[in-house]
Design an enzyme around this catalytic site. Structure first.
Site, PDB file in Angstrom:
ATOM      1  N   ASP A 113       8.840  24.972   5.606  1.00 48.48           N
ATOM      2  CA  ASP A 113       9.461  23.640   5.716  1.00 48.48           C
ATOM      3  C   ASP A 113      10.332  23.548   6.970  1.00 48.48           C
ATOM      4  O   ASP A 113      10.407  22.505   7.612  1.00 48.48           O
ATOM      5  CB  ASP A 113      10.327  23.337   4.477  1.00 48.48           C
ATOM      6  CG  ASP A 113       9.574  23.569   3.194  1.00 48.48           C
ATOM      7  OD1 ASP A 113       8.821  22.679   2.780  1.00 48.48           O
ATOM      8  OD2 ASP A 113       9.737  24.667   2.626  1.00 48.48           O
TER       9      ASP A 113
ATOM     10  N   ASP B 242      11.466  17.455   7.413  1.00 48.26           N
ATOM     11  CA  ASP B 242      10.290  17.646   6.557  1.00 48.26           C
ATOM     12  C   ASP B 242      10.783  17.431   5.130  1.00 48.26           C
ATOM     13  O   ASP B 242      11.355  18.324   4.517  1.00 48.26           O
ATOM     14  CB  ASP B 242       9.718  19.050   6.734  1.00 48.26           C
ATOM     15  CG  ASP B 242       8.486  19.271   5.876  1.00 48.26           C
ATOM     16  OD1 ASP B 242       7.655  18.355   5.768  1.00 48.26           O
ATOM     17  OD2 ASP B 242       8.360  20.376   5.310  1.00 48.26           O
TER      18      ASP B 242
ATOM     19  N   GLU C  32       8.634  13.144   8.444  1.00 47.70           N
ATOM     20  CA  GLU C  32       7.214  13.180   8.083  1.00 47.70           C
ATOM     21  C   GLU C  32       6.880  11.987   7.200  1.00 47.70           C
ATOM     22  O   GLU C  32       7.572  11.722   6.217  1.00 47.70           O
ATOM     23  CB  GLU C  32       6.873  14.478   7.350  1.00 47.70           C
ATOM     24  CG  GLU C  32       5.392  14.597   7.040  1.00 47.70           C
ATOM     25  CD  GLU C  32       5.033  15.928   6.441  1.00 47.70           C
ATOM     26  OE1 GLU C  32       4.785  16.875   7.203  1.00 47.70           O
ATOM     27  OE2 GLU C  32       5.026  16.015   5.197  1.00 47.70           O
TER      28      GLU C  32
END
Length: 190
Positions: free
Chosen positions: A141, A7, A68
């Protein structure tokens, strides 16, 4: 299948490693966050992210890296930092010959919770449940990185089949350029 989920972020880059296959219980192998000081120069921050990701790659030896996909936000500075951290993760994986998959936030949320509009608390709760953890990983996160890895494990078989079918169709059209895959016109036969 062992997947390192990333992430991306400049201040906090979530990292999570999940092992398993679609349809079977999954296992978390590690979760954490690579942090950089907000007052450091951008180049130094990117080096710290690279070093952190490299350590995770060395320690866990994943077969895939799921990152991501950066999406447009209103804050251009945030998007730029996220994109830069994302590029570092892709570079680290590619340098090792590891396949990289990009998943949008809504794809990840839909895969893990069933809704592409789920909030961070819902994602954290489902990651906790799916990986049979005692509590949601903190910060968010870290939970998001695990969700990315889970999403990839669940989506990879279907994506691979689609890519193989597309490649086979491409090979056929190259080998037989006169063949067209049109449906017959009404009233005609083939």
């Amino acid at each position: 299948m062992r997947v390192l989920g990333v992430d991306p972020g400049l201040t906090r880059c979530g990292i999570g490693v999940v092992e398993g296959v679609a349809g079977r219980p999954l296992r978390m192998l590690g979760v954490g966050v690579v942090r950089t000081p907000a007052d450091a120069e951008i180049g130094q921050r990117l080096v710290l992210i690279e070093q952190g990701i490299e350590q995770w790659l060395d320690e866990h030896r994943p077969e895939y890296v799921a990152v991501e996909r950066v999406f447009s936000q209103h804050n251009v500075r945030t998007v730029m930092g996220t994109a830069q951290a994302s590029a570092v993760a892709m570079l680290c994986a590619s340098r090792r010959g590891l396949p990289v998959a990009l998943h949008t936030p809504s794809e990840v949320k839909a895969a893990v919770t069933g809704s592409g509009r789920a909030d961070k608390a819902q994602v954290g709760a489902m990651v906790t449940r799916l990986l049979r953890l005692d509590a949601p990983p903190k910060p968010a996160d870290a939970a998001d990185a695990l969700a990315l890895a889970i999403c990839h494990i669940w989506r990879a078989p279907a994506v691979n089949r689609l890519q193989q079918a597309h490649a086979a169709a491409r090979r056929t059209s190259v080998q037989h350029p006169g063949l067209r895959s049109r449906a017959p016109q009404k009233g005609t036969t083939r």
